[in-house]
Design a protein around this motif. Structure first.
Motif, PDB file in Angstrom:
ATOM      1  N   SER A  64       0.859  -1.185   0.000  1.00  0.00           N
ATOM      2  CA  SER A  64       0.000   0.000   0.000  1.00  0.00           C
ATOM      3  C   SER A  64       0.895   1.234   0.000  1.00  0.00           C
ATOM      4  CB  SER A  64      -0.904   0.005   1.241  1.00  0.00           C
ATOM      5  OG  SER A  64      -1.689  -1.166   1.294  1.00  0.00           O
ATOM      6  N   THR A  65       1.145   1.734  -1.160  1.00  0.00           N
ATOM      7  CA  THR A  65       2.037   2.872  -1.305  1.00  0.00           C
ATOM      8  C   THR A  65       1.308   4.014  -2.000  1.00  0.00           C
ATOM      9  OG1 THR A  65       2.890   2.070  -3.419  1.00  0.00           O
ATOM     10  CG2 THR A  65       4.062   1.370  -1.430  1.00  0.00           C
ATOM     11  N   ILE A  66       1.907   5.188  -1.943  1.00  0.00           N
ATOM     12  CA  ILE A  66       1.317   6.366  -2.586  1.00  0.00           C
ATOM     13  C   ILE A  66       1.206   6.179  -4.103  1.00  0.00           C
ATOM     14  CG2 ILE A  66       1.649   8.826  -3.028  1.00  0.00           C
ATOM     15  CD1 ILE A  66       2.764   9.092  -0.229  1.00  0.00           C
ATOM     16  N   PRO A  67       2.221   5.616  -4.788  1.00  0.00           N
ATOM     17  CA  PRO A  67       2.052   5.348  -6.237  1.00  0.00           C
ATOM     18  C   PRO A  67       0.877   4.437  -6.540  1.00  0.00           C
ATOM     19  CG  PRO A  67       4.367   5.275  -5.652  1.00  0.00           C
ATOM     20  CD  PRO A  67       3.614   5.383  -4.365  1.00  0.00           C
ATOM     21  N   ASP A  68       0.631   3.429  -5.674  1.00  0.00           N
ATOM     22  CA  ASP A  68      -0.524   2.552  -5.878  1.00  0.00           C
ATOM     23  C   ASP A  68      -1.825   3.334  -5.747  1.00  0.00           C
ATOM     24  OD1 ASP A  68       1.117   0.351  -6.228  1.00  0.00           O
ATOM     25  OD2 ASP A  68       1.133  -0.127  -4.091  1.00  0.00           O
ATOM     26  N   LEU A  69      -1.859   4.260  -4.773  1.00  0.00           N
ATOM     27  CA  LEU A  69      -3.054   5.090  -4.598  1.00  0.00           C
ATOM     28  C   LEU A  69      -3.289   5.955  -5.833  1.00  0.00           C
ATOM     29  CD1 LEU A  69      -5.341   6.256  -2.842  1.00  0.00           C
ATOM     30  CD2 LEU A  69      -3.664   7.865  -1.901  1.00  0.00           C
ATOM     31  N   ILE A  70      -2.242   6.552  -6.351  1.00  0.00           N
ATOM     32  CA  ILE A  70      -2.376   7.422  -7.516  1.00  0.00           C
ATOM     33  C   ILE A  70      -2.825   6.617  -8.738  1.00  0.00           C
ATOM     34  CG2 ILE A  70      -1.098   8.919  -9.099  1.00  0.00           C
ATOM     35  CD1 ILE A  70       0.648   9.732  -6.735  1.00  0.00           C
ATOM     36  N   SER A  71      -2.267   5.419  -8.898  1.00  0.00           N
ATOM     37  CA  SER A  71      -2.649   4.599 -10.053  1.00  0.00           C
ATOM     38  C   SER A  71      -4.096   4.134  -9.977  1.00  0.00           C
ATOM     39  CB  SER A  71      -1.723   3.386 -10.154  1.00  0.00           C
ATOM     40  OG  SER A  71      -1.879   2.543  -9.018  1.00  0.00           O
ATOM     41  N   GLY A  72      -4.657   4.076  -8.745  1.00  0.00           N
ATOM     42  CA  GLY A  72      -6.042   3.626  -8.600  1.00  0.00           C
ATOM     43  C   GLY A  72      -7.067   4.736  -8.672  1.00  0.00           C
TER      44      GLY A  72
END
Length: 270
Positions: free
Chosen positions: A45-53
């Motif tokens: 659970s990382t910030i890049p994963d949040l942005i990609s979602g």
């Protein structure tokens, strides 16, 4: 009288933190940061994963708009049922918590065994999530309001007894000692020395738990424990997202209004 103002050079600067204290704070910061990075890595659970979602999040949210307000007229009985669940469970838990919070207060209960056992039981109650209790009671009593009420009673009892017992432990003991010295019994001492000191906080905490139960009763309905949550769960299962959004908005408004009224009452009491 000397009214001469001090120059900036004469004003003492606040003492700086010692080097050892700075080193401790820095070490704690990096330890917390390390736990954060490790947790993010292990849970992926990382910030890049949040942005990609975010694009998918926008697509899902778009399903809920515009809300279908036609369903609002049909949900008020279930909404009233949710509020009634919270009222009943909070009232019963508040009454049961009175003897428990006295037994769980170290300055009132001198018997260490009783104090330890009651504290241990209350700790167990607080560790069980309310939704787990609801699932258990639904399995025992079937789908309906009763499992939700029972789950909220146990959930509220753990919170209220803990908070009120800590309030009792912080009271002024001088009135209690004076009444005991004058020959007053235990019930008289509690009634005239303890109750007046904790009554405002008791009512305030009860209203606070009532607010929590309003929100919790909605969630419990998702597992069949009655209330507006049951209707919301059905709408989501049938992918009627516009109607579900209307129900969510109504729940939000009701919760905000109840919290506002409760906050004003608590402010008037404390």
């Amino acid at each position: 009288m000397n009214l001469e103002k001090k120059t900036p050079a004469q004003v003492k600067a606040p003492p700086l933190l010692p080097a050892k204290k700075k080193a401790q704070i820095t070490a704690i910061f990096f330890v917390v940061l390390g736990f954060y990075i490790w947790s993010a890595y292990k849970t992926e659970s990382t910030i890049p994963d949040l942005i990609s979602g975010l694009p998918d999040m926008q697509r899902v949210i778009s399903y809920f708009f515009p809300p279908n307000w036609e369903v609002v007229g049909q949900i008020f009985p279930s909404l009233a049922e949710t509020v009634q669940m919270a009222i009943i469970s909070t009232t019963i838990a508040a009454l049961i918590s009175i003897p428990l919070c006295l037994l769980a207060a170290s300055n009132i209960t001198t018997n260490k065994f009783v104090y330890t056992v009651v504290r241990f039981c209350l700790n167990i109650l607080r560790t069980i999530p309310d939704i787990v209790l609801a699932v258990v009671f639904v399995g025992l009593f079937g789908i309906g309001v009763l499992p939700g009420i029972l789950a909220l009673i146990i959930f509220s009892l753990g919170i209220l007894a803990k908070l009120i017992s800590e309030t009792i432990e912080a009271i002024d003991m001088n009135p209690l000692e004076a009444m005991k010295a004058s020959g007053a019994g235990s019930i008289q001492t509690i009634g005239f020395a303890v109750v007046p000191q904790v009554l405002p906080q008791y009512i305030s905490l009860t209203l606070y738990v009532f607010e929590i139960n309003i929100r919790a009763s909605v969630v419990l309905g998702l597992v069949g424990a009655g209330g507006i949550g049951t209707i919301l769960n059905s709408l989501l299962n049938f992918r009627n997202f516009e109607a579900a959004m209307a129900v969510i908005v109504v729940i939000f408004v009701v919760v905000v209004v109840i919290e506002y009224i409760s906050k004003k009452l608590r402010e008037a009491l404390v």
